[in-house]
Write a protein that holds these residues in place. Structure first.
Motif, PDB file in Angstrom:
ATOM      1  N   PHE A  30     -30.149  -5.454  -9.747  1.00 33.00           N
ATOM      2  CA  PHE A  30     -30.636  -4.157  -9.267  1.00 33.00           C
ATOM      3  C   PHE A  30     -30.656  -4.110  -7.745  1.00 33.00           C
ATOM      4  N   LYS A  31     -31.190  -5.143  -7.110  1.00 31.03           N
ATOM      5  CA  LYS A  31     -31.283  -5.151  -5.648  1.00 31.03           C
ATOM      6  C   LYS A  31     -29.903  -5.114  -5.001  1.00 31.03           C
ATOM      7  N   ILE A  32     -28.949  -5.831  -5.583  1.00 34.76           N
ATOM      8  CA  ILE A  32     -27.593  -5.850  -5.028  1.00 34.76           C
ATOM      9  C   ILE A  32     -26.949  -4.475  -5.130  1.00 34.76           C
ATOM     10  N   ASN A  33     -27.183  -3.783  -6.244  1.00 30.71           N
ATOM     11  CA  ASN A  33     -26.532  -2.499  -6.497  1.00 30.71           C
ATOM     12  C   ASN A  33     -27.471  -1.304  -6.334  1.00 30.71           C
ATOM     13  N   GLN A  34     -28.575  -1.471  -5.648  1.00 33.35           N
ATOM     14  CA  GLN A  34     -29.589  -0.422  -5.583  1.00 33.35           C
ATOM     15  C   GLN A  34     -29.062   0.868  -4.965  1.00 33.35           C
ATOM     16  N   ASP A  35     -28.259   0.788  -3.921  1.00 31.70           N
ATOM     17  CA  ASP A  35     -27.728   2.009  -3.302  1.00 31.70           C
ATOM     18  C   ASP A  35     -26.898   2.813  -4.292  1.00 31.70           C
ATOM     19  N   TYR A  36     -26.005   2.124  -5.017  1.00 31.27           N
ATOM     20  CA  TYR A  36     -25.168   2.802  -6.016  1.00 31.27           C
ATOM     21  C   TYR A  36     -26.028   3.376  -7.137  1.00 31.27           C
ATOM     22  N   ILE A  37     -26.970   2.602  -7.609  1.00 28.89           N
ATOM     23  CA  ILE A  37     -27.833   3.047  -8.704  1.00 28.89           C
ATOM     24  C   ILE A  37     -28.626   4.283  -8.277  1.00 28.89           C
ATOM     25  N   ALA A  38     -29.186   4.266  -7.077  1.00 28.32           N
ATOM     26  CA  ALA A  38     -29.985   5.401  -6.596  1.00 28.32           C
ATOM     27  C   ALA A  38     -29.126   6.645  -6.408  1.00 28.32           C
ATOM     28  N   ARG A  39     -27.899   6.446  -5.950  1.00 28.28           N
ATOM     29  CA  ARG A  39     -27.013   7.575  -5.666  1.00 28.28           C
ATOM     30  C   ARG A  39     -26.375   8.162  -6.920  1.00 28.28           C
ATOM     31  N   VAL A  40     -26.003   7.306  -7.882  1.00 30.52           N
ATOM     32  CA  VAL A  40     -25.190   7.758  -9.012  1.00 30.52           C
ATOM     33  C   VAL A  40     -25.935   7.732 -10.347  1.00 30.52           C
ATOM     34  N   LEU A  41     -26.652   6.669 -10.634  1.00 29.66           N
ATOM     35  CA  LEU A  41     -27.228   6.483 -11.962  1.00 29.66           C
ATOM     36  C   LEU A  41     -28.661   6.962 -12.107  1.00 29.66           C
ATOM     37  N   ASP A  46     -32.148  13.877  -8.167  1.00 30.37           N
ATOM     38  CA  ASP A  46     -32.276  15.255  -7.693  1.00 30.37           C
ATOM     39  C   ASP A  46     -33.703  15.584  -7.250  1.00 30.37           C
ATOM     40  N   LYS A  47     -34.589  14.591  -7.320  1.00 33.23           N
ATOM     41  CA  LYS A  47     -35.991  14.780  -6.946  1.00 33.23           C
ATOM     42  C   LYS A  47     -36.369  13.748  -5.876  1.00 33.23           C
ATOM     43  N   PRO A  48     -35.890  13.921  -4.644  1.00 34.31           N
ATOM     44  CA  PRO A  48     -36.144  12.910  -3.608  1.00 34.31           C
ATOM     45  C   PRO A  48     -37.627  12.714  -3.284  1.00 34.31           C
ATOM     46  N   GLU A  49     -38.466  13.685  -3.594  1.00 29.83           N
ATOM     47  CA  GLU A  49     -39.899  13.555  -3.299  1.00 29.83           C
ATOM     48  C   GLU A  49     -40.552  12.454  -4.151  1.00 29.83           C
ATOM     49  N   ASN A  51     -39.270   9.470  -4.548  1.00 26.64           N
ATOM     50  CA  ASN A  51     -38.917   8.176  -3.941  1.00 26.64           C
ATOM     51  C   ASN A  51     -38.612   7.120  -5.006  1.00 26.64           C
ATOM     52  N   CYS A  52     -37.877   7.500  -6.020  1.00 30.83           N
ATOM     53  CA  CYS A  52     -37.550   6.597  -7.128  1.00 30.83           C
ATOM     54  C   CYS A  52     -36.581   5.505  -6.673  1.00 30.83           C
ATOM     55  N   ASN A  53     -35.540   5.887  -5.966  1.00 38.59           N
ATOM     56  CA  ASN A  53     -34.532   4.948  -5.464  1.00 38.59           C
ATOM     57  C   ASN A  53     -33.960   4.041  -6.543  1.00 38.59           C
ATOM     58  N   GLY A  54     -33.848   4.558  -7.760  1.00 37.26           N
ATOM     59  CA  GLY A  54     -33.239   3.806  -8.839  1.00 37.26           C
ATOM     60  C   GLY A  54     -34.184   2.939  -9.641  1.00 37.26           C
ATOM     61  N   HIS A  55     -35.469   2.963  -9.322  1.00 41.97           N
ATOM     62  CA  HIS A  55     -36.424   2.126 -10.055  1.00 41.97           C
ATOM     63  C   HIS A  55     -36.534   2.539 -11.524  1.00 41.97           C
ATOM     64  N   CYS A  56     -36.198   3.802 -11.820  1.00 41.11           N
ATOM     65  CA  CYS A  56     -36.212   4.245 -13.223  1.00 41.11           C
ATOM     66  C   CYS A  56     -35.189   3.452 -14.029  1.00 41.11           C
ATOM     67  N   ILE A  57     -34.036   3.203 -13.449  1.00 42.69           N
ATOM     68  CA  ILE A  57     -32.994   2.427 -14.122  1.00 42.69           C
ATOM     69  C   ILE A  57     -33.432   0.969 -14.253  1.00 42.69           C
ATOM     70  N   LEU A  58     -34.056   0.420 -13.214  1.00 43.21           N
ATOM     71  CA  LEU A  58     -34.556  -0.949 -13.276  1.00 43.21           C
ATOM     72  C   LEU A  58     -35.556  -1.100 -14.414  1.00 43.21           C
ATOM     73  N   MET A  59     -36.474  -0.162 -14.548  1.00 43.95           N
ATOM     74  CA  MET A  59     -37.481  -0.239 -15.611  1.00 43.95           C
ATOM     75  C   MET A  59     -36.821  -0.163 -16.988  1.00 43.95           C
ATOM     76  N   GLN A  60     -35.793   0.681 -17.123  1.00 39.15           N
ATOM     77  CA  GLN A  60     -35.082   0.770 -18.404  1.00 39.15           C
ATOM     78  C   GLN A  60     -34.410  -0.559 -18.748  1.00 39.15           C
ATOM     79  N   LYS A  61     -33.763  -1.169 -17.758  1.00 40.66           N
ATOM     80  CA  LYS A  61     -33.079  -2.443 -17.995  1.00 40.66           C
ATOM     81  C   LYS A  61     -34.070  -3.549 -18.323  1.00 40.66           C
ATOM     82  N   LEU A  62     -35.211  -3.588 -17.616  1.00 42.44           N
ATOM     83  CA  LEU A  62     -36.228  -4.603 -17.899  1.00 42.44           C
ATOM     84  C   LEU A  62     -36.813  -4.421 -19.297  1.00 42.44           C
TER      85      LEU A  62
END
Length: 78
Positions: A30-41, A46-49, A51-62
């Protein structure tokens, strides 16, 4: 020559080490690909307020990794 018990013990120790490393591997990936995950996945991209930055995907994977580990433990216990 090693006995079958020693080989089996070594194999089980290896499996346990791999299993113990799964969560850190998911986090490192996740940390290595965080920029891509935050931008694409990211679900909340669409809700920058938020401040998810892809943590939703990290939680799903965990969660998926933990469920897989639990199902493997249940199969082993049977």
């Amino acid at each position: 020559m090693k006995s079958h018990a020693q080989i089996a013990l070594g194999f089980l120790a290896f499996i346990m080490m791999v299993k113990a490393m799964m969560i850190p591997v998911v986090y490192i990936d996740f940390k290595i690909n965080q920029d891509y995950i935050a931008r694409v996945l990211c679900i909340n991209r669409d809700k920058p307020e938020l401040n998810c930055n892809g943590h939703c995907i990290l939680m799903q994977k965990l969660k998926k990794t933990q469920e897989t580990e639990q199902s493997q433990e249940n199969q082993t216990n049977k």
